[in-house]
Every structure is written in structure tokens, then in C-alpha cells.
Design a protein around this motif. Structure first.
Motif, short mmCIF file in Angstrom:
data_model
loop_
_atom_site.label_atom_id
_atom_site.label_comp_id
_atom_site.label_asym_id
_atom_site.label_seq_id
_atom_site.Cartn_x
_atom_site.Cartn_y
_atom_site.Cartn_z
N TRP A 148 27.72 -2.54 -12.51
CA TRP A 148 28.24 -1.15 -11.89
C TRP A 148 29.59 -1.20 -11.25
O TRP A 148 29.89 -2.50 -10.66
N ASP A 149 30.39 -0.31 -10.91
CA ASP A 149 31.40 -0.25 -10.16
C ASP A 149 31.05 -0.08 -8.87
O ASP A 149 30.49 0.92 -8.48
N ILE B 171 28.39 4.67 -6.66
CA ILE B 171 28.02 3.53 -7.36
C ILE B 171 27.89 4.09 -8.93
O ILE B 171 26.89 4.88 -9.15
N GLU B 172 28.54 3.58 -9.86
CA GLU B 172 28.48 4.16 -11.18
C GLU B 172 28.41 2.79 -11.99
O GLU B 172 29.16 1.87 -11.91
N LEU B 173 27.57 3.21 -13.22
CA LEU B 173 27.48 2.07 -14.29
C LEU B 173 28.79 1.74 -14.82
O LEU B 173 29.67 2.74 -15.23
N ARG B 174 29.25 0.54 -14.98
CA ARG B 174 30.59 0.26 -15.84
C ARG B 174 30.35 0.74 -17.27
O ARG B 174 29.35 0.61 -18.02
N LYS C 155 25.36 -0.33 -20.25
CA LYS C 155 24.14 -0.09 -20.65
C LYS C 155 23.77 -0.33 -22.37
O LYS C 155 22.86 -1.23 -22.72
N LYS D 251 18.55 1.21 -7.30
CA LYS D 251 19.77 1.55 -8.07
C LYS D 251 19.45 1.49 -9.54
O LYS D 251 19.79 2.02 -10.34
N PHE E 139 19.52 4.05 -12.87
CA PHE E 139 20.32 3.68 -14.23
C PHE E 139 19.24 3.57 -15.12
O PHE E 139 19.77 3.53 -16.41
#
Length: 343
Positions: free
Chosen positions: A18-19, A28-31, A35, A62, A66
């Protein structure tokens, strides 16, 4: 370094999966595409774990948000050196470190792992484009066992936890599992899995030989060879096809050319049971049963398996040993063994 297929990918979390930094950033977001990569590796039968310097509870929460937490087995989320964490993961899964890839955005962390474990493939977490096309991450075949590999390891984890808490002997615990071991002659639809076993298995491999699909196909239809496969199931689920015996049947002597067992069944005695089955067949036909064995630094357990089953060393040529079985008495097979119909 000799290229090997990767059996397990160990991921970092912050700025890799994640970023952002979990303990510092609010958002926090998945790159992108991470996935998809995780799902594809899982489908191909490549195990995945985590080595991250992080807060374990926050990271677990977290990952669950996701929808990724269940993809990882034996995660190491702590403040230890990542080389130490990967060492524990390799030991828990029982695989060689030269079949592990480590993905991390930090050069320092990759160097630290490479310094301690030079055989590990280290990949920059910021450069994941093209990872799925790399040959190391592309098995020749994707079998049913491949697709279910993670779930089978998760079942193993559950079994091991229950066994650790069990108050009684190992034999008493095995009786509670409702084991069902099925031994059959290989069919053509088994060959992809058999090839996979020869490629993936080094610890419980009697000679270290790897057979291609084409080689196995020729042997399957050979009049001078027999190939037996073993499947194991219990009340928690299926272990899949986890064993193989390849036997050359010439005149008055049968020779076991290859004996392989998955490391996941190392404590279930599958190797001995399969040898007993082959020994009984040879005894019934009144022929000599021998076995080829090439010792390595990883297959000592197979040597013990042969010795424990009643094989004695009768010849040595270079590195290769020839064992011969004592067929004086018929071997008793456990009641949970299901045998093929005699032809």
C-alpha cells in the motif's frame, strides 16, 4: 545462481503493498495492481507471506479491510530484522530459501536480506510491472493442487495447532484425524501434478531427479514401468496428491527409481506406507525389490525412511546407493489405506 521456480513470495507492507506508512499516515491506499498480483500468484499455487516492521494489530486490520489478510500464511509483522522474519517463514513452511522472493521498496531492507540470505530473490517493491511475466513466477502447469495450495497449508496450520494442544501420543492424535490414504496407479490426468512434485520436492526426494511431463508420459505407457500416486485426506480436508513411487519392472527385479513425498506430510508416515505397499506387491510376485538413492544435504529423511522400512544397502556406484528390500514377511498396512483393484 541457478534459477528456480519461486514457491513463496514474502511481501513488505508500507509503500509496497500500500501507499503510505501505516503508523504515520491517516490515508492508506492499495498500490495499483497489487491485489491482482497477489490473486494471480495465489491462483498459480505460489504461497505468500509478510515480513514487515509494523504494528501487528493495525496491519492485520488494514489487510482485512483490503480483503487480503487470508492470502498470507505465517506472517511476520514485528520490529525484527527482515532476514530473521524470512528465516522463520521458511522454517514454518519448510521450504528452501532459494525458492523465496522478497518484495520491499527499501533498498536497505533488500540488502539486509541479501546479505544474510544471498539465495533469496529480492525485488524492488516500487517496480512490480512485469513481475507476473517473470519465468520464476510461472509454473509449467497449474494443477488442482496448485490452486488449492494456500488453503491446504491453512488446514495444516489448523491441524498443527490442534496437535500441539492434544494431550496424548502422536499415534492417538493420528487416530482422531480420520485419515484416508489412497494409493492408485497414475493416470494421464495425474501427470501434471506428478511433474510438479518432482520440481517442487527436494527434501523428501530419493534421488533429486526431475521428470518433465513428456518423460512421465512415456513412462506411464511403458510396459517396464509402474507409477503409483498417493492422495491423503482427513476430517479437516484434503492434502491433495502428495506422494509418488516410480518403479522400473524388468525381469526378476523391480527397482524404485524415484520416491517422493510432500514435506507437508512428513509426520504422517506416508513414505513408509507406500514402500510397504510396493514391498507387498513385489513379495507376492516373488521378485527382488531394489531402490536407487542419491544422498543430498536435504534428503536424509528419505534415507531413514528406506532403512526403517527394511531396505539394506547392497551396492554403491559413485554417489548412487542401491538398496534391497527384505521381503521375508508381508508388511501390515494401516486400516486407513485404500488400495487400487488388482489387475
Amino acid at each position: 545462481m541457478k534459477q528456480k521456480k519461486i514457491k513463496c513470495v514474502v511481501w513488505d507492507l508500507d509503500l509496497t503493498i500500500w501507499d503510505g506508512v501505516l503508523t504515520e499516515d491517516k490515508r492508506i491506499e492499495l498500490r495499483p495492481d497489487v491485489k491482482k498480483i497477489i490473486e494471480t500468484l495465489d491462483y498459480r499455487g505460489i504461497l505468500q507471506s509478510i515480513a514487515s516492521k509494523n504494528d501487528e494489530k493495525l496491519a492485520e486490520k488494514k489487510l482485512k479491510e483490503f480483503g487480503l489478510y487470508d492470502y498470507f500464511i505465517y506472517p511476520e509483522i514485528n520490529w525484527h530484522a527482515k532476514s530473521v522474519s524470512i528465516d522463520k517463514i521458511a522454517s514454518s513452511i519448510n521450504i528452501s530459501k532459494d525458492t523465496i522472493a522478497f518484495i520491499d521498496d527499501q533498498e536497505f531492507e533488500r540488502n539486509e536480506v541479501s546479505f544474510s540470505h544471498s539465495e533469496i530473490l529480492c525485488i524492488d517493491g516500487e517496480k512490480l510491472d512485469g513481475l507476473l511475466e517473470m519465468s520464476e513466477f510461472n509454473p509449467t502447469f497449474i494443477t488442482v493442487d496448485s490452486k488449492n495450495r494456500r488453503q491446504m497449508y491453512q488446514q495444516d496450520i489448523e491441524r498443527n495447532q490442534i496437535e500441539e494442544a492434544f494431550e496424548g501420543t502422536k499415534e492417538a492424535f493420528l487416530k482422531t484425524l480420520n485419515l484416508k490414504m489412497t494409493i492408485t496407479e497414475a493416470k494421464e490426468e495425474d501427470l501434471k501434478r506428478v511433474e510438479e512434485l518432482t520440481i517442487r520436492t527436494s527434501q523428501l526426494n530419493s534421488t533429486g531427479t526431475i521428470y518433465s511431463y513428456e518423460d512421465l508420459q512415456k513412462l506411464l505407457f511403458s510396459k517396464t514401468h509402474k507409477m503409483f500416486v498417493v492422495q491423503l485426506d482427513d476430517k479437516y480436508g484434503s492434502y491433495g496428491k502428495i506422494g509418488l513411487a516410480l518403479i522400473e519392472t524388468i525381469e526378476e527385479v523391480w527397482t524404485i527409481k524415484l520416491l517422493i513425498m510432500s514435506c507437508r506430510v512428513i509426520s504422517r508416515g506416508v513414505g513408509n506406507v507406500l514402500l510397504y505397499y510396493v514391498m507387498n506387491k513385489a513379495r507376492k510376485k516373488a521378485i527382488t525389490l531394489q531402490a536407487e538413492f542419491i544422498p543430498t544435504d536435504r534428503n536424509k529423511i528419505m534415507y531413514i525412511t528406506y532403512k526403517f522400512s527394511g531396505f539394506k544397502e547392497v551396492e554403491k556406484t559413485g554417489e548412487q546407493l542401491i538398496f534391497e528390500a527384505d521381503l521375508t514377511h508381508e508388511k501390515e498396512l494401516p486400516e486407513y489405506v485404500y488400495l487400487p483393484k488388482e489387475k
